[in-house]
Design a protein around this motif. Sequence first.
Motif, PDB file in Angstrom:
ATOM      1  N   PRO A 104       0.808  -1.151  -0.149  1.00 53.41           N
ATOM      2  CA  PRO A 104      -0.024   0.052  -0.097  1.00 53.41           C
ATOM      3  C   PRO A 104       0.794   1.302   0.051  1.00 53.41           C
ATOM      4  N   LEU A 105       0.343   2.250  -0.695  1.00 56.81           N
ATOM      5  CA  LEU A 105       1.159   3.497  -0.633  1.00 56.81           C
ATOM      6  C   LEU A 105       0.621   4.274   0.363  1.00 56.81           C
ATOM      7  N   THR A 106       1.497   5.464   0.655  1.00 55.87           N
ATOM      8  CA  THR A 106       1.078   6.415   1.661  1.00 55.87           C
ATOM      9  C   THR A 106       1.433   7.753   0.819  1.00 55.87           C
ATOM     10  N   ASP A 107       1.003   9.080   1.236  1.00 56.31           N
ATOM     11  CA  ASP A 107       1.282  10.147   0.690  1.00 56.31           C
ATOM     12  C   ASP A 107       2.387  10.861   1.500  1.00 56.31           C
ATOM     13  N   ALA A 108       2.495  12.167   1.263  1.00 59.43           N
ATOM     14  CA  ALA A 108       3.957  12.762   1.747  1.00 59.43           C
ATOM     15  C   ALA A 108       3.741  12.938   3.304  1.00 59.43           C
ATOM     16  N   LYS A 109       2.489  12.563   3.986  1.00 60.07           N
ATOM     17  CA  LYS A 109       2.355  12.775   5.335  1.00 60.07           C
ATOM     18  C   LYS A 109       2.529  11.472   5.853  1.00 60.07           C
ATOM     19  N   GLY A 110       2.503  10.360   5.262  1.00 62.60           N
ATOM     20  CA  GLY A 110       2.598   9.223   5.622  1.00 62.60           C
ATOM     21  C   GLY A 110       1.151   8.527   6.031  1.00 62.60           C
ATOM     22  N   ASN A 111       0.000   9.312   5.388  1.00 67.75           N
ATOM     23  CA  ASN A 111      -1.314   8.620   5.469  1.00 67.75           C
ATOM     24  C   ASN A 111      -1.470   7.848   4.335  1.00 67.75           C
ATOM     25  N   PRO A 112      -2.424   6.934   4.536  1.00 70.54           N
ATOM     26  CA  PRO A 112      -2.809   5.858   3.479  1.00 70.54           C
ATOM     27  C   PRO A 112      -3.017   6.548   2.118  1.00 70.54           C
ATOM     28  N   LEU A 113      -2.625   6.342   0.980  1.00 70.26           N
ATOM     29  CA  LEU A 113      -2.766   7.198  -0.162  1.00 70.26           C
ATOM     30  C   LEU A 113      -4.161   6.482  -0.828  1.00 70.26           C
ATOM     31  N   ALA A 114      -5.341   6.848  -0.437  1.00 73.77           N
ATOM     32  CA  ALA A 114      -6.587   6.508  -0.775  1.00 73.77           C
ATOM     33  C   ALA A 114      -7.450   7.613  -1.520  1.00 73.77           C
ATOM     34  N   PHE A 115      -7.575   7.646  -2.795  1.00 69.76           N
ATOM     35  CA  PHE A 115      -8.383   8.807  -3.467  1.00 69.76           C
ATOM     36  C   PHE A 115      -9.929   8.745  -3.004  1.00 69.76           C
ATOM     37  N   VAL A 116     -10.277   9.726  -2.612  1.00 66.84           N
ATOM     38  CA  VAL A 116     -11.584  10.045  -2.187  1.00 66.84           C
ATOM     39  C   VAL A 116     -12.606  11.145  -2.981  1.00 66.84           C
ATOM     40  N   ALA A 117     -13.727  10.943  -3.276  1.00 71.73           N
ATOM     41  CA  ALA A 117     -14.274  11.609  -4.337  1.00 71.73           C
ATOM     42  C   ALA A 117     -14.543  13.153  -3.994  1.00 71.73           C
ATOM     43  N   ASP A 118     -14.818  13.204  -2.760  1.00 73.44           N
ATOM     44  CA  ASP A 118     -15.376  14.710  -2.260  1.00 73.44           C
ATOM     45  C   ASP A 118     -14.274  15.559  -1.577  1.00 73.44           C
ATOM     46  N   PHE A 119     -14.202  16.574  -1.552  1.00 68.89           N
ATOM     47  CA  PHE A 119     -13.478  17.413  -0.883  1.00 68.89           C
ATOM     48  C   PHE A 119     -14.143  18.026   0.361  1.00 68.89           C
ATOM     49  N   GLN A 120     -13.727  17.417   1.467  1.00 74.63           N
ATOM     50  CA  GLN A 120     -14.478  17.572   2.875  1.00 74.63           C
ATOM     51  C   GLN A 120     -14.205  18.727   3.192  1.00 74.63           C
TER      52      GLN A 120
END
Length: 489
Positions: free
Chosen positions: A328-344
């Motif tokens: 599994p990939l992570t973003d620059a902050k170490g969070n899971p790289l999981a694309f989501v549809a909405d901008f909360q």
Amino acid sequence: MKKYIYKVLSVGVISSLALSSCTDLTEPVYDAIPADQFLKTDAQIAAALGPAYGGLRGITWDWFNPSEASSDELIVPTRGGDWYDGGDWLAYSRHTWTPQHGPINGMWGFIFGNISQVNQLIPVVKTNQKAVDELRAIRAFYYFMAIDAFGNVPIITDPTSKSDTKPRAEVYAFIKSELESSIPNLVTGKAYSRMTKDAATMLLAKLKLNAAVYSGTADWQGAYNAADAVIKSANNYSLSSSTVSNFIVQNQGSGENIWTIPFDSFKAGGMNFQMRTLHYANQQTYGLGNSPWNGFCTLADFYNSFESKDLRQSMWIKGQQFAASGAPLTDAKGNPLAFVADFQKDQMTDADPEFQIAGIRSQKYEIQRNNPNGDQSNDYVVFRLADAIMMRAEAAFRLGNTAQALADLNMIRTRSGVDALTSITAADILAERGREFAWEGWRRNDMIRFGTFSQVRKFMKVTDKSRELFPIPQPRIDANPLLKQNPGY
């Protein structure tokens, strides 16, 4: 194997010109075609017209970006320090662009630079009417983009002249006349990447479909007739097994695509949608030689317009991302790289905070795995049979022939595995066009025709219909004071 007529220089023309000034002919010339024998075969015509086609590759940036990013199906959010670019991308989504907007100036340059190229070629091939007519049809395509984006534009057919701004209706009449007079003399058959009779007829259908917008007078019957002619063409186009199969890396074998612009990872760059949309870490997913740019994505409302069983869902990249190894990939902050549809709200209150995973990404153009270059080899699809069918559906609906419209619409829906409709509205047609032609460069054009482009939506609150035209770029007016700015700017 792809045939790149765009790459071929006008060897015969260049050689003939060179020979006219050469005085030392002691060396034999092997690549020259005598002037009286040039432009006699279709291959020679294709070679001579190569430069007119080569400029089309700019369409993936200079036409696609403004047409899609100003619509409801594509957004380019600022992600940290990336994609702000002076606010140009945000201006697309917010409809707040000005005459100083750099990319809009680039679009004008792309369109009219290529019109100038065609105008310079026409005198070179003037002895061959077939070649002249093909160039006129290519120029008509550039003028179609000009009238669609800017409305009132100059009509320039001489490579040395300037012109004042002509009314949009006059430009419409010029394009229509150019197409209708040149189509009978164009290449017949499936001449790959050429402006064939079918490709030009598709352009004529698209022009007439928008006649009410461009000229003030609708021509639904003309649009119907042109689209119907392509559908019934002797070249026997057929719907592919799926929408996305027309956009694979080696898509030159599609029986649905009518006109495409060739690209190649090594020889003909510019096809780089994967770089614009993928996250930086997706380099590991696809074995790419370059890190993507983490930019383009779709908006939640548009993404949610697809039913879960819609086979066109395969064009989207969503959820947790993985490396080719399965990790599994992570973003620059170490969070899971999981694309989501909405901008909360806590992630994105406008189109510009830092939020790396926001937005579902596009893979409509198949991503070329293990590609060492930033460019891919998919050919850009301009016209395909599905669009002819949907244009005929819309024209039939406007003419009151709802049975034909419903049959055509359901032909497209059935291919994508969604239930056939039992009744039809204008909103149904627009929605289906959105799902079928997402990220193909037509959404702005469609929304304006259906009257939804200037309706409030997420991140866009500007309802001024003057935004249905882009401004004439100020640098162009400075260079040619004969140009007149569009209303509202």
